[in-house]
Design an enzyme around this catalytic site. Structure first.
Site, PDB file in Angstrom:
ATOM      1  N   ASP A  53       0.849  -1.191   0.000  1.00 28.09           N
ATOM      2  CA  ASP A  53       0.000   0.000   0.000  1.00 28.09           C
ATOM      3  C   ASP A  53       0.884   1.240   0.000  1.00 28.09           C
ATOM      4  O   ASP A  53       1.428   1.633   1.027  1.00 28.09           O
ATOM      5  CB  ASP A  53      -0.910  -0.024   1.232  1.00 28.09           C
ATOM      6  CG  ASP A  53      -1.810   1.199   1.319  1.00 28.09           C
ATOM      7  OD1 ASP A  53      -1.807   2.017   0.369  1.00 28.09           O
ATOM      8  OD2 ASP A  53      -2.519   1.342   2.336  1.00 28.09           O
ATOM      9  N   GLU A 131      32.393   9.177   0.904  1.00 26.34           N
ATOM     10  CA  GLU A 131      33.150   9.072   2.154  1.00 26.34           C
ATOM     11  C   GLU A 131      32.144   9.291   3.289  1.00 26.34           C
ATOM     12  O   GLU A 131      31.804  10.420   3.616  1.00 26.34           O
ATOM     13  CB  GLU A 131      34.266  10.116   2.190  1.00 26.34           C
ATOM     14  CG  GLU A 131      35.262   9.983   1.037  1.00 26.34           C
ATOM     15  CD  GLU A 131      36.273  11.113   0.991  1.00 26.34           C
ATOM     16  OE1 GLU A 131      36.389  11.846   2.007  1.00 26.34           O
ATOM     17  OE2 GLU A 131      36.943  11.276  -0.041  1.00 26.34           O
ATOM     18  N   GLU A 133      30.635   9.407   6.926  1.00 28.79           N
ATOM     19  CA  GLU A 133      30.978   9.606   8.325  1.00 28.79           C
ATOM     20  C   GLU A 133      29.753   9.371   9.207  1.00 28.79           C
ATOM     21  O   GLU A 133      28.619   9.595   8.780  1.00 28.79           O
ATOM     22  CB  GLU A 133      31.521  11.020   8.553  1.00 28.79           C
ATOM     23  CG  GLU A 133      32.817  11.293   7.803  1.00 28.79           C
ATOM     24  CD  GLU A 133      33.289  12.733   7.913  1.00 28.79           C
ATOM     25  OE1 GLU A 133      34.462  12.984   7.610  1.00 28.79           O
ATOM     26  OE2 GLU A 133      32.479  13.603   8.304  1.00 28.79           O
ATOM     27  N   GLU A 188      37.382   9.457  13.125  1.00 30.55           N
ATOM     28  CA  GLU A 188      37.361  10.810  12.583  1.00 30.55           C
ATOM     29  C   GLU A 188      37.763  11.815  13.658  1.00 30.55           C
ATOM     30  O   GLU A 188      38.123  11.455  14.771  1.00 30.55           O
ATOM     31  CB  GLU A 188      35.990  11.136  11.989  1.00 30.55           C
ATOM     32  CG  GLU A 188      35.935  11.042  10.465  1.00 30.55           C
ATOM     33  CD  GLU A 188      36.827  12.085   9.781  1.00 30.55           C
ATOM     34  OE1 GLU A 188      37.143  13.129  10.411  1.00 30.55           O
ATOM     35  OE2 GLU A 188      37.220  11.844   8.629  1.00 30.55           O
ATOM     36  N   GLU A 195      34.699   6.951  10.153  1.00 29.93           N
ATOM     37  CA  GLU A 195      34.521   6.956   8.702  1.00 29.93           C
ATOM     38  C   GLU A 195      34.953   5.611   8.136  1.00 29.93           C
ATOM     39  O   GLU A 195      35.983   5.055   8.541  1.00 29.93           O
ATOM     40  CB  GLU A 195      35.335   8.074   8.049  1.00 29.93           C
ATOM     41  CG  GLU A 195      35.227   8.107   6.520  1.00 29.93           C
ATOM     42  CD  GLU A 195      35.962   9.298   5.910  1.00 29.93           C
ATOM     43  OE1 GLU A 195      35.876  10.391   6.507  1.00 29.93           O
ATOM     44  OE2 GLU A 195      36.632   9.135   4.872  1.00 29.93           O
ATOM     45  N   HIS A 244      31.337  13.347   1.729  1.00 26.89           N
ATOM     46  CA  HIS A 244      32.004  13.831   0.528  1.00 26.89           C
ATOM     47  C   HIS A 244      31.783  12.810  -0.595  1.00 26.89           C
ATOM     48  O   HIS A 244      31.820  11.591  -0.350  1.00 26.89           O
ATOM     49  CB  HIS A 244      33.501  13.994   0.753  1.00 26.89           C
ATOM     50  CG  HIS A 244      33.839  14.986   1.821  1.00 26.89           C
ATOM     51  ND1 HIS A 244      35.137  15.283   2.186  1.00 26.89           N
ATOM     52  CD2 HIS A 244      33.057  15.754   2.619  1.00 26.89           C
ATOM     53  CE1 HIS A 244      35.148  16.178   3.149  1.00 26.89           C
ATOM     54  NE2 HIS A 244      33.881  16.476   3.441  1.00 26.89           N
ATOM     55  N   ARG A 315      42.276  22.360   0.837  1.00 26.09           N
ATOM     56  CA  ARG A 315      41.541  21.164   1.233  1.00 26.09           C
ATOM     57  C   ARG A 315      40.093  21.434   1.637  1.00 26.09           C
ATOM     58  O   ARG A 315      39.337  20.497   1.853  1.00 26.09           O
ATOM     59  CB  ARG A 315      42.253  20.459   2.404  1.00 26.09           C
ATOM     60  CG  ARG A 315      43.573  19.841   2.035  1.00 26.09           C
ATOM     61  CD  ARG A 315      44.022  18.855   3.099  1.00 26.09           C
ATOM     62  NE  ARG A 315      43.105  17.738   3.245  1.00 26.09           N
ATOM     63  CZ  ARG A 315      43.118  16.655   2.479  1.00 26.09           C
ATOM     64  NH1 ARG A 315      43.980  16.540   1.489  1.00 26.09           N
ATOM     65  NH2 ARG A 315      42.255  15.677   2.703  1.00 26.09           N
ATOM     66  N   GLU A 332      35.989  16.186  -6.007  1.00 27.67           N
ATOM     67  CA  GLU A 332      35.416  15.805  -4.716  1.00 27.67           C
ATOM     68  C   GLU A 332      34.465  16.911  -4.246  1.00 27.67           C
ATOM     69  O   GLU A 332      34.903  18.025  -3.949  1.00 27.67           O
ATOM     70  CB  GLU A 332      36.517  15.589  -3.676  1.00 27.67           C
ATOM     71  CG  GLU A 332      35.986  15.224  -2.291  1.00 27.67           C
ATOM     72  CD  GLU A 332      37.083  15.175  -1.235  1.00 27.67           C
ATOM     73  OE1 GLU A 332      36.748  14.957  -0.055  1.00 27.67           O
ATOM     74  OE2 GLU A 332      38.265  15.369  -1.582  1.00 27.67           O
ATOM     75  N   ARG A 334      32.290  18.416  -1.429  1.00 29.91           N
ATOM     76  CA  ARG A 334      32.441  18.284   0.012  1.00 29.91           C
ATOM     77  C   ARG A 334      31.210  18.733   0.804  1.00 29.91           C
ATOM     78  O   ARG A 334      31.203  18.673   2.025  1.00 29.91           O
ATOM     79  CB  ARG A 334      33.678  19.050   0.477  1.00 29.91           C
ATOM     80  CG  ARG A 334      34.966  18.569  -0.187  1.00 29.91           C
ATOM     81  CD  ARG A 334      36.198  19.345   0.261  1.00 29.91           C
ATOM     82  NE  ARG A 334      36.409  19.209   1.687  1.00 29.91           N
ATOM     83  CZ  ARG A 334      36.114  20.152   2.573  1.00 29.91           C
ATOM     84  NH1 ARG A 334      35.576  21.303   2.178  1.00 29.91           N
ATOM     85  NH2 ARG A 334      36.327  19.965   3.853  1.00 29.91           N
TER      86      ARG A 334
END
Length: 443
Positions: A53, A131, A133, A188, A195, A244, A315, A332, A334
């Site tokens: 349903d 990635e 976490e 982490e 992670e 990420h 970074r 990447e 983030r």
């Protein structure tokens, strides 16, 4: 890719003494749902005759069109290693369809499959590596989750500082038993934060893997007397949990993001893909960061991005270019967090990137300095924009971006906007402990 047949499934289920089969699917908010059948109903399930349903699932169909069918993806067949060895429990990840066999357009898995198919028609395949976490907290005497932890572990710490290493090890081993290739796992930066990274795959497989990953992590944590949470920011004054996502495009089996003649090692397609992401990022944020709590992570000083920049040297921008080149060239992103529905998140990211390639959208110039330490004048001079500051800002951006709305479909877009507005309205009515502590005694 296994390319299982129905006969393969029936043989494996019998050989492995499977007793129960869970038919899993994901609702529009990224929550896994399932319906269990016994072994004697397996043939029925494989013939796509298991019905549920849809009106009972929040955000799914209306009552007058509530009958929905689960179509198992045979290649997602897996046996849960933590269940009994006699009468084992297996699962399929399923697509949701209407009684006439047509896809249910608000099924998140269908939304991603549609975008993947459109990219494939242009010759492209997107690979994605998340990635993920999460935090491991104690439970109370009733087994309910708390935000209590007694450890003070930090980045890459080991036992005895890392209280969760035994649970994390068992998670890794269980994931490997289910076919995952685990690349790294570690403590982490925040106490009780962890992670685990698994190998990238094509977009649909990665979304399936994220859902399976979250289920395994929560299940194994509970067996250790802990609660695993993917809430982005469960505690103040520590780093939140991100997800990420590393992205690359392949064409004819080759990573087309690489170009050794470019100063950053990136191809024109890579720049255009980034340009598409940047163009639609504010609306995308409503999908990749879909809760009120998501925006508690977007604050200076805790490593999460706040501004929309990219860089191959620093970074902490929104989009980082990792140092690996050649076949490992990737971008990447983030900003996403693990509360996101992975199917919808990857769908809008792929669609936005393809929009960039189709229309040759270049990203702004890279910013290779610490944006968070810049003055407002410096940011204005460089045309640096901020991500949405809260869920309502993100909803407003989604309401403006008809391209992302088209990717999601009108019905799904309307449901998400309505839900998020209601959530934000409820949040705004709350009186928090911070307000009591700051105002009650002096006003």
């Amino acid at each position: 890719m296994y390319n299982y047949t129905k006969k393969d499934i029936l043989n494996m289920a019998e050989e492995e003494d499977v007793g129960f089969i869970r038919l899993q699917f994901t609702d529009i908010y990224g929550t896994m749902k399932n319906m269990a059948v016994t072994m004697n109903q397996l043939k029925k399930a494989l013939d796509n005759k298991c019905m549920f349903d849809g009106s009972s699932i929040e955000g799914f169909s209306r009552i007058e069109e509530s009958d929905m069918y689960l179509y198992p993806d045979l290649d997602t067949f897996a046996i849960f290693p933590w269940r009994p060895q006699q009468g084992k429990v297996a699962r399929f990840i399923c697509d949701v369809r209407r009684p006439d066999g047509t896809p249910y357009e608000s099924d998140p898995r269908y939304v991603l499959k549609k975008v993947v198919r459109e990219a494939a028609e242009m010759g492209y395949t997107m690979n994605a590596g998340p990635e993920c976490e999460f935090f491991l907290f104690h439970t109370n005497d009733d087994g309910l989750p708390t935000t209590i932890t007694h450890e003070q572990g930090s980045y890459f710490d080991v036992g005895p500082l890392d209280f969760g290493e035994n649970a994390r090890r068992d998670m890794v081993l269980t994931l490997e038993d289910m076919g995952f290739e685990i690349e790294t796992s570690h403590h982490e930066i925040a106490p009780a934060q962890h992670e685990i990274d698994f190998r990238y795959d094509e977009a649909l497989a990665t979304a399936d893997n994220i859902m399976t990953f979250k289920m395994v992590v929560k299940t194994i944590a509970k067996r250790h007397g802990l609660h695993a949470t993917f809430m982005p920011k469960p505690k103040i004054e520590v780093n939140g949990s991100g997800m990420h996502i590393n992205l690359s495009l392949a064409k004819d089996g080759k990573n087309i993001f690489q170009d050794s003649t470019d100063q950053n090692g990136l191809s024109r397609e890579a720049y255009y893909f980034m340009g598409g992401l940047m163009k639609h990022m504010k609306a995308i944020t409503c999908i990749t960061n879909p809760t009120v709590n998501s925006y508690k992570r977007f604050v200076p000083g805790y490593e999460a991005p706040v501004y929309m920049t990219w860089s191959a040297k620093t970074r902490e921008p929104l989009i980082r270019i990792p140092s690996m080149r050649g076949d490992g060239t990737r971008i990447e992103l983030r900003s996403p967090d693990p509360s996101a529905n992975p199917y919808l998140a990857l769908a809008v990211l792929l669609a936005a990137g393809m929009d960039g390639i189709k229309n040759e959208i270049m990203p702004p110039e890279s910013v290779d300095a610490d944006v968070q330490s810049m003055t407002d004048e410096e940011k204005k001079r460089l045309n640096i924009e901020a991500l949405p500051k809260n869920l309502m800002e993100a909803v407003s951006e989604l309401e403006k971006d008809t391209f992302i709305q088209d990717v999601l479909g009108a019905d799904l877009t309307a449901k998400l906007i309505e839900t998020h507005k209601n959530e934000y309205h409820e949040y705004c009515m709350q009186v928090t402990e911070w307000e009591i502590n700051n105002y009650l005694h002096k006003l």
